[in-house]
Design a protein around this motif. Sequence first.
Motif, PDB file in Angstrom:
ATOM      1  N   TYR A   1       1.441  -0.970   0.291  1.00 14.59           N
ATOM      2  CA  TYR A   1      -0.275  -0.216   0.041  1.00 14.59           C
ATOM      3  C   TYR A   1       0.712   1.465  -0.387  1.00 14.59           C
ATOM      4  O   TYR A   1       0.669   2.374  -0.466  1.00 14.59           O
ATOM      5  CB  TYR A   1      -0.554   0.084   1.325  1.00 14.59           C
ATOM      6  CG  TYR A   1      -2.007   1.272   1.298  1.00 14.59           C
ATOM      7  CD1 TYR A   1      -3.141   1.903   0.640  1.00 14.59           C
ATOM      8  CD2 TYR A   1      -1.653   2.014   2.616  1.00 14.59           C
ATOM      9  CE1 TYR A   1      -3.779   2.542   1.081  1.00 14.59           C
ATOM     10  CE2 TYR A   1      -2.036   3.322   2.623  1.00 14.59           C
ATOM     11  CZ  TYR A   1      -3.178   3.289   1.486  1.00 14.59           C
ATOM     12  OH  TYR A   1      -4.078   5.237   1.514  1.00 14.59           O
ATOM     13  N   VAL A   2       1.888   1.316   0.786  1.00  7.52           N
ATOM     14  CA  VAL A   2       3.079   2.502   0.781  1.00  7.52           C
ATOM     15  C   VAL A   2       3.376   2.250  -0.298  1.00  7.52           C
ATOM     16  O   VAL A   2       3.846   3.487  -0.424  1.00  7.52           O
ATOM     17  CB  VAL A   2       3.421   2.078   2.123  1.00  7.52           C
ATOM     18  CG1 VAL A   2       4.466   3.845   2.608  1.00  7.52           C
ATOM     19  CG2 VAL A   2       2.671   1.868   3.530  1.00  7.52           C
ATOM     20  N   GLN A   3       4.094   1.358  -0.644  1.00 13.21           N
ATOM     21  CA  GLN A   3       4.863   1.457  -2.290  1.00 13.21           C
ATOM     22  C   GLN A   3       4.047   2.241  -2.833  1.00 13.21           C
ATOM     23  O   GLN A   3       4.154   3.077  -4.197  1.00 13.21           O
ATOM     24  CB  GLN A   3       5.174   0.337  -2.479  1.00 13.21           C
ATOM     25  CG  GLN A   3       6.611   0.724  -1.946  1.00 13.21           C
ATOM     26  CD  GLN A   3       6.912  -1.339  -1.959  1.00 13.21           C
ATOM     27  OE1 GLN A   3       6.553  -2.600  -2.268  1.00 13.21           O
ATOM     28  NE2 GLN A   3       8.459  -1.991  -2.575  1.00 13.21           N
ATOM     29  N   ASP A   4       2.411   1.881  -3.569  1.00 11.12           N
ATOM     30  CA  ASP A   4       2.134   2.334  -4.311  1.00 11.12           C
ATOM     31  C   ASP A   4       1.664   3.735  -4.273  1.00 11.12           C
ATOM     32  O   ASP A   4       1.944   4.479  -4.753  1.00 11.12           O
ATOM     33  CB  ASP A   4       0.732   1.381  -4.775  1.00 11.12           C
ATOM     34  CG  ASP A   4       0.904  -0.278  -4.836  1.00 11.12           C
ATOM     35  OD1 ASP A   4       1.886  -0.576  -5.232  1.00 11.12           O
ATOM     36  OD2 ASP A   4      -0.293  -0.778  -4.657  1.00 11.12           O
ATOM     37  N   LEU A   5       1.180   3.287  -2.947  1.00 10.96           N
ATOM     38  CA  LEU A   5       1.547   5.481  -2.552  1.00 10.96           C
ATOM     39  C   LEU A   5       2.487   6.207  -3.109  1.00 10.96           C
ATOM     40  O   LEU A   5       1.418   6.935  -3.824  1.00 10.96           O
ATOM     41  CB  LEU A   5       0.577   5.330  -1.422  1.00 10.96           C
ATOM     42  CG  LEU A   5       0.480   6.877  -0.622  1.00 10.96           C
ATOM     43  CD1 LEU A   5      -1.171   6.871  -1.031  1.00 10.96           C
ATOM     44  CD2 LEU A   5       0.172   6.701   0.830  1.00 10.96           C
TER      45      LEU A   5
END
Length: 483
Positions: free
Chosen positions: A331-335
Amino acid sequence: MSVGRIHLLINNEEISTENYMEVRDPGRLSDVVGLVAKGSTQHVGMAVEAAHQAFLSWRKTPLHERMALLKQAASLLEKEASDLAVMVSRENGMLLSTTKLEITHLAISAIKNTVELAQTFFQETRVEDAQSWVSVEKRPIGVIAGIVPWNAPLVLTMQKVAPALIAGNTIVIKPSPFAPMGASTVLKKMAALFPPGVISVIHGDADVGKALTTHPLVRKVSFTGGGRTAAHVMRDAADALKSVHFELGGNDPAIVLDDANLDEVVPKIAAGVFRRSGQVCFAIKRIYVPQYLYDSFHAKLCEYVESFKIGHGLNEQATFGPLNNKQQYQYVQDLTARLKNSQATVTHLGTKLEPDNWENGYYLQPAVVRDVEPGQEIVTCEQFGPVIPLISYRTEEEVVEMANQTEYGLGSSVWSADPDRALRLARDLEAGMTFVNGHGQTPLGYRHMPFGGVKQSGIGRENGEVGLAEYIEYHAINLHRTT
Ligand code: NAD
C-alpha cells in the motif's frame, strides 16, 4: 531460534485446533517465528460461554481483590518484559528498544494507572432527602470482546484488559494474526492468576472476529484497528444492539507556526512521524509549514531523516525497522509510486544496514514529500507508513481550515515558541487530542489524557477515568423511605 506453537486459551486451558497459521518475521521473511492456532466459530462459542460463566462470579469479587490480582498481573509483565519484547519485535518488526518501552512504560502503566484510579472511581455516591435516597452504582457490563491490531499489541491489549477486569467484566481477546504471539503468551500467564474464564484468547482472521462480535453473550465490543473493519464490526454488533468502543486510524496534522525554532522542533517532529516506521495510529501524517520556512524546514527534516539506519528490529544499530505486513508494504509503495504522476518531489532517505537482507523483509526507506497540494491523496489518506508530506500555508486561518478538512480526528500538534499562541490555535482543531511542542503523551498525559479520536477516528476513549467508564453500566437505585 525454536518455533513455538501458540494455542487458544479457553477456561485457562490451552486448546489446540486443526489449523495453525505461520507467523513470519517481517524483517527476515525466511524465518517462521511461530505457529498460531486458528480458531473456529465453535471455539469462539466455547470461549464466550466460559467468559459468561466466569462473569457470574467474577463480578461479585470485591474490588480490592480485583485490584490485587491486577497488581500481580503488572508484576508478571515486569518479570516477563525482556523475553516478551524479543518475541514481539520478531513478530511485528518493531525495534527492540521500542517494544521494551511499550512494555515497561506503557503496558505496565496501563494496568497500574487503572488500579490507582479504581478506588475513587467505584466509590458509591448517594444523595438523600426525607423521602428517599438515590444511589448511582457502577456495574460491569458482561463479556467484553477485545479486538486488537499488530502495531503495539501489548499496550493496546492491556489498555482493554485492565479496565475491563477491574470493573468486574470478563474478556475474550482476539489479537491480530500479524502479532498474535507476545500478547497470547503473556495473557496465558496472566489468566492463570485469575479464575478460569476471566481472560480468554482466540485467534484467527475476520471470520473469527465476526463470530466474536456477533455472539449474543458478548455485551460490548472494544475494537482497535482500521475504520473499514470498524464499520463491519458496527454493522455486526447492530443486530443485538451491542455497545461498541472504537479506537481507529488517524491523519494527524503537525502545524508549525512561524516563530518555531526549527532546530528544536524538527527532530521531535521526525520522531512523531517515523516511530514504528510510521505505523502508529496517532503518528504525524502531514506537516504544515509556513511558506517562508518551507525550504529550510524541508532541508532540516531531510538531513535528520537521512540519519536513520534501517535494519532488523533486533539489530542494535538499527533506528528504523521494517513494515509489518505485505499489504501495508504494498500500500505504501503504491501510494508513493502514484506521486510520480504529480508535481510532488519524493526524497528517499536513510541507510540500509543489512543490504543483503533488504529483499527478505518489508523494508522501506523513509521518504519526505514536498510540493504537494493540500487535497492530494498523500495528504488526505492514512498512509500508516514511512512517507510524510509537507504542505505550505500562508495564514493561521488557512492552516486550521486545511487541518480540519478530513474525516479523521485522532491527534494533532502545534509547534511554536509561544505556548499561548499555540494553545489558541490548538483549540480550533477538530481532534480527540492535541499536543503542543511534542507529539505524544508525557507520562502525566498518559495517565490523565483520555486517548481517542473524533469523527471517523473513533467512538469513546481509552485510559483515565473516561476510559474506565467505557467498561461500566450505571445502575441507579431509588429507595422510597417508609414512614
Ligand atoms: P484491522 O482493522 O485490519 O484489524 C484489527 C483487528 O480486527 C485484527 O485483530 C483483525 O484480525 C480484526 N478483524 C478483521 N476483520 C474483522 C471483522 N470483520 N470483525 C472483527 N474483527 C476483525 O487493523 P490493523 O491493520 O491490524 O491495524 C492498523 C489500523 O489500526 C490503522 O488504521 C491504525 O491507525 C489503527 N490503530 C488505531 C489505534 C488507536 O488507538 N486509535 C491504535 C493502533 C492502531
